[in-house]
Motif scaffolding. Structure first.
Motif: not given
Length: 500
Positions: A275-283, A345-347, A102-108, A335-338
């Motif tokens: 962070l390593k995650t799935t779409v299902t988890d991140f939702l 990205v999530y919004a 998830a890259a920088s999305i980890s910050k959230s 927040h985006s992640g790279d």
């Protein structure tokens, strides 16, 4: 003889320009795929159908192996959409269980970990970061270190350096947090204060590495253990982790700009990028954020704490998330992640309780991610964003540069070929003069530059080649190769004089 030679060059110039125009036209058609409008879509079902049509096209257009997208409507998971492959060699498709970086999305999520400690009274947002650190200290500077606060780190307003991180190869030892914070080298910099804290926004992944250290100092636990126990497990994000060398069978492979498989890099800096995650988890995390409480079951954070997280501190920067107003007046959190090989990205729109998350497993995913994100914003607001227009202009500019470079390359190559055929260029070893060493030095310089360019593009994979920059980079590499080859056939000035 000169008339015949000019005639050939004239034809070559015309042919080159024709090729350039044709190339530009074809690429303009391809670009249209990425800018098709979604404004006519009026329901989430129609939007989903549009994605089913457009995402495979975008994957083919940009060269993206796998994409996973999650859609939330009215606070409920509406769709989890999976496209392409998580593993090309095994021909394994992306699924709801596919794990992405998830890259920088980890910050959230890191912000949630910090705010949990704030609620427990173990930290205060206004406290200087120095108060909690024993293992490492910020270097001395002309600025007052105690003005760098926990809140400043969370909102990127502490005046710190170090934008982001490249990661460590899986077979290499990851540095300690202290080593990372003090890092020095050609592409590394130590974390230090170079702007007056609180005076302006400057994105700092290094600030989140400092937060990672603070969590370990305060709790006596490793960062990944603390986050798993206090955040991931209560949210039932059971397929998510901050641990390195995650070898789950569902861990996706990562791919570079040229579709080459690249390493799944590890990070010392887990709070910033691990962070390593799935779409299902991140939702689940997104829904918890929209509901205004940490969890419907365990209430990880109080509703007022989550409101505080979402409140901007400076510009668009809140605590671990960014906030802005949409054209229709709604508030958007994002927040985006790279990371290398990963773009996400999530919004979400708290007022409507709608949201989207996009994960890709390719460096080329940065363009696809941006297009799908803009599709969703257009669907939500029925308006094209200014960012979308800026991206299109950027892409068109880069396309024009690539076409001009390519046309010039064709022309130069044609002139060299004509020169070799006419005998005005001869093979380097046939030259009999004292300047032969100089010619070999020139050859070495061209070969060296081509090798460096290849290494950065294919091996180091460190350049940002989105928005059509990849085409420019490839053309430059080909230019260097052609220059090297043409250097093997230097001009014969004596023969040229005879031609005249």
């Amino acid at each position: 003889m000169r008339v015949y030679y000019k005639s050939i060059l004239g034809k070559l110039i015309i042919a080159t320009l024709s090729l350039a125009i044709s190339f530009s036209f074809l690429n303009s058609n391809n670009t249209a795929i990425a800018s098709s409008k979604i404004s006519s879509v009026i329901s989430i079902e129609e939007f989903k159908n549009k994605l089913d049509q457009s995402v495979p096209e975008l994957q083919k257009h940009y060269g993206v192996a796998g994409t996973a997208i999650g859609l939330i409507e009215d606070g409920q998971v509406k769709y989890i959409l999976n496209y392409g492959l998580e593993n090309r060699k095994k021909n394994k498709s992306v699924s709801e269980d596919t794990v992405f970086q998830a890259a920088s999305i980890s910050k959230s999520l890191t912000a949630w970990g910090i705010m949990k400690l704030v609620e427990e009274g173990k930290l205060s947002l206004e406290d200087p970061v120095q108060k909690y650190m024993k293992r490492w200290q910020l270097p001395e500077s002309k600025f007052i270190k105690d003005e760098a606060t926990i809140k400043g780190l969370l909102s990127h307003t502490a005046g710190l350096t170090v934008h982001g991180y490249l990661g460590t190869l899986p077979d290499k030892k990851v540095p300690t947090i202290e080593e990372s914070l003090s890092a020095k080298g050609f592409i590394k910099e130590p974390l230090e204060i170079t702007i007056k804290p609180g005076s302006e926004f400057r994105y700092s992944g290094g600030g989140y590495t400092l937060l990672q250290l603070i969590i370990e100092e305060v709790t006596g636990e490793s960062f990944e253990e603390y986050m798993e126990k206090e955040i991931l497990t209560p949210l039932k994000m059971n397929n998510s982790t901050f641990r390195n060398n995650f070898l789950d069978d569902n861990m996706s492979k990562a791919y570079g700009y040229f579709n080459q498989e690249i390493p799944n890099y590890n990070f010392t800096e887990k709070a910033a990028a691990g962070l390593k995650t799935t779409v299902t988890d991140f939702l689940k995390f997104m829904i918890a954020t929209m509901e205004g409480r940490g969890s419907t079951e365990s209430n990880i954070l109080k509703s007022e704490t989550i409101e505080l997280i979402r409140r901007p501190v400076m510009a668009d920067s809140a605590l671990g998330v960014f906030v802005k107003k949409l054209p229709n007046g709604s508030e958007l959190l994002y927040h985006s992640g790279d990371n290398r090989g990963w773009h996400a990205v999530y919004a979400l729109i708290p007022e409507k309780k709608d949201g989207i998350v996009i994960f890709t497993n390719s460096d080329n995913g940065i363009d696809l991610r941006q297009d799908v994100y803009n599709y969703w914003l257009e669907y939500q607001t029925n308006t094209l964003t200014t960012e979308n227009n800026a991206i299109e202009r950027y892409r068109n500019t880069n396309l024009g540069i690539a076409v001009l470079l390519g046309a010039a390359l064709i022309m130069y190559t044609s002139i060299v070929i004509v020169g070799i055929k006419r005998g005005t260029r001869i093979f380097i070893c046939k030259r009999e003069n004292k300047f032969l060493l100089v010619l070999f030095i020139r050859l070495f310089i061209r070969f060296f530059l081509a090798g460096i360019t290849y290494f950065i593009l294919f091996q180091a994979n460190t350049l940002k080649l989105q928005g059509g920059v990849k085409n420019i980079a490839i053309t430059i590499l080909v230019w260097l190769i052609v220059l090297f080859i043409s250097g093997l056939f230097p001009k014969d000035k004596k023969r040229k004089k005879k031609e005249r």
